[in-house]
Write a protein that holds these residues in place. Structure first.
Motif, PDB file in Angstrom:
ATOM      1  N   ASN A   6       0.871  -1.243  -0.044  1.00  0.00           N
ATOM      2  CA  ASN A   6       0.057  -0.148  -0.183  1.00  0.00           C
ATOM      3  C   ASN A   6       0.792   1.377  -0.056  1.00  0.00           C
ATOM      4  O   ASN A   6       0.638   2.072   0.834  1.00  0.00           O
ATOM      5  CB  ASN A   6      -0.885   0.195   1.241  1.00  0.00           C
ATOM      6  CG  ASN A   6      -2.120   0.922   1.185  1.00  0.00           C
ATOM      7  OD1 ASN A   6      -2.530   1.173   0.120  1.00  0.00           O
ATOM      8  ND2 ASN A   6      -2.522   1.402   2.253  1.00  0.00           N
ATOM      9  N   VAL A  48      -7.156   3.078  -2.620  1.00  0.00           N
ATOM     10  CA  VAL A  48      -6.152   3.185  -1.388  1.00  0.00           C
ATOM     11  C   VAL A  48      -6.758   3.387  -0.339  1.00  0.00           C
ATOM     12  O   VAL A  48      -7.585   4.213   0.046  1.00  0.00           O
ATOM     13  CB  VAL A  48      -5.050   4.130  -1.627  1.00  0.00           C
ATOM     14  CG1 VAL A  48      -4.100   4.164  -0.526  1.00  0.00           C
ATOM     15  CG2 VAL A  48      -4.111   3.935  -2.792  1.00  0.00           C
ATOM     16  N   TYR A  49      -6.153   2.470   0.759  1.00  0.00           N
ATOM     17  CA  TYR A  49      -7.003   2.666   2.277  1.00  0.00           C
ATOM     18  C   TYR A  49      -5.560   3.011   3.102  1.00  0.00           C
ATOM     19  O   TYR A  49      -4.583   2.192   3.140  1.00  0.00           O
ATOM     20  CB  TYR A  49      -7.504   1.445   2.628  1.00  0.00           C
ATOM     21  CG  TYR A  49      -8.554   0.964   1.755  1.00  0.00           C
ATOM     22  CD1 TYR A  49      -9.637   1.832   1.825  1.00  0.00           C
ATOM     23  CD2 TYR A  49      -8.657   0.118   0.878  1.00  0.00           C
ATOM     24  CE1 TYR A  49     -10.916   1.522   1.232  1.00  0.00           C
ATOM     25  CE2 TYR A  49      -9.545  -0.202   0.266  1.00  0.00           C
ATOM     26  CZ  TYR A  49     -10.828   0.602   0.285  1.00  0.00           C
ATOM     27  OH  TYR A  49     -11.821   0.229  -0.738  1.00  0.00           O
ATOM     28  N   ALA A  53      -0.379   4.828  -1.920  1.00  0.00           N
ATOM     29  CA  ALA A  53      -1.141   4.892  -2.927  1.00  0.00           C
ATOM     30  C   ALA A  53      -0.615   4.926  -4.342  1.00  0.00           C
ATOM     31  O   ALA A  53       0.306   5.518  -4.514  1.00  0.00           O
ATOM     32  CB  ALA A  53      -2.301   5.631  -2.766  1.00  0.00           C
ATOM     33  N   TYR A  61      -5.292   4.492  -5.708  1.00  0.00           N
ATOM     34  CA  TYR A  61      -5.657   3.155  -5.500  1.00  0.00           C
ATOM     35  C   TYR A  61      -4.637   2.299  -4.900  1.00  0.00           C
ATOM     36  O   TYR A  61      -3.309   2.894  -4.951  1.00  0.00           O
ATOM     37  CB  TYR A  61      -5.565   2.546  -7.023  1.00  0.00           C
ATOM     38  CG  TYR A  61      -6.824   3.462  -7.888  1.00  0.00           C
ATOM     39  CD1 TYR A  61      -8.170   2.798  -8.068  1.00  0.00           C
ATOM     40  CD2 TYR A  61      -6.560   4.469  -8.518  1.00  0.00           C
ATOM     41  CE1 TYR A  61      -9.087   3.327  -8.560  1.00  0.00           C
ATOM     42  CE2 TYR A  61      -7.427   5.078  -9.211  1.00  0.00           C
ATOM     43  CZ  TYR A  61      -8.817   4.446  -9.366  1.00  0.00           C
ATOM     44  OH  TYR A  61      -9.797   5.155  -9.947  1.00  0.00           O
ATOM     45  N   GLU A  62      -4.947   1.172  -4.203  1.00  0.00           N
ATOM     46  CA  GLU A  62      -3.948   0.447  -3.463  1.00  0.00           C
ATOM     47  C   GLU A  62      -3.134  -0.520  -4.367  1.00  0.00           C
ATOM     48  O   GLU A  62      -1.712  -0.682  -4.294  1.00  0.00           O
ATOM     49  CB  GLU A  62      -4.811  -0.643  -2.702  1.00  0.00           C
ATOM     50  CG  GLU A  62      -3.784  -1.451  -1.865  1.00  0.00           C
ATOM     51  CD  GLU A  62      -4.552  -2.517  -0.999  1.00  0.00           C
ATOM     52  OE1 GLU A  62      -4.129  -3.655  -0.633  1.00  0.00           O
ATOM     53  OE2 GLU A  62      -5.837  -2.026  -0.458  1.00  0.00           O
ATOM     54  N   SER A  78       1.846  -2.513  -7.409  1.00  0.00           N
ATOM     55  CA  SER A  78       1.357  -1.801  -6.351  1.00  0.00           C
ATOM     56  C   SER A  78       2.415  -0.704  -6.326  1.00  0.00           C
ATOM     57  O   SER A  78       3.249  -0.748  -7.054  1.00  0.00           O
ATOM     58  CB  SER A  78       1.457  -2.623  -4.935  1.00  0.00           C
ATOM     59  OG  SER A  78       2.653  -2.879  -4.599  1.00  0.00           O
TER      60      SER A  78
END
Length: 99
Positions: A6, A48-49, A53, A61-62, A78
């Protein structure tokens, strides 16, 4: 795989996915603003968390997963890693700043 990665991808202008052969077949191109794929493929972008990201068109986005039309995962991208199946290649193209 890249499921637990991530981290942001911020030093490339585009991601190119192609077969790994003498005359490679272009499978997908992912840029900050767009994504194009060869027929029969799809690219899924994961939000993305947390802090890490890939940002495209202002969305985070992850990971980016490239799959065949049957759902077979052929590449996972990633911010920390690129993993691809044998017979495929992913090229990272640096951004306009020359990095």
């Amino acid at each position: 795989m890249t499921d637990n990665i991530n981290a942001p991808m911020d030093e490339v202008a585009r991601i190119i996915v192609e077969t790994d052969e003498e005359n490679p077949e272009l499978l997908a191109v992912v840029t900050q603003d767009d994504c194009e794929t060869a027929p029969g493929l799809r690219v899924r972008m994961k939000p993305v968390y947390g802090d890490l990201a890939i940002t495209i068109k202002g969305k985070r986005y992850e990971a980016i997963n490239v799959r065949t039309k049957n759902g077979e995962l052929i590449a996972s991208i990633s911010a920390e890693n690129i993993i691809h199946e044998n017979g495929y290649r992913v090229d990272m193209i640096p951004g306009g700043d020359g990095k």
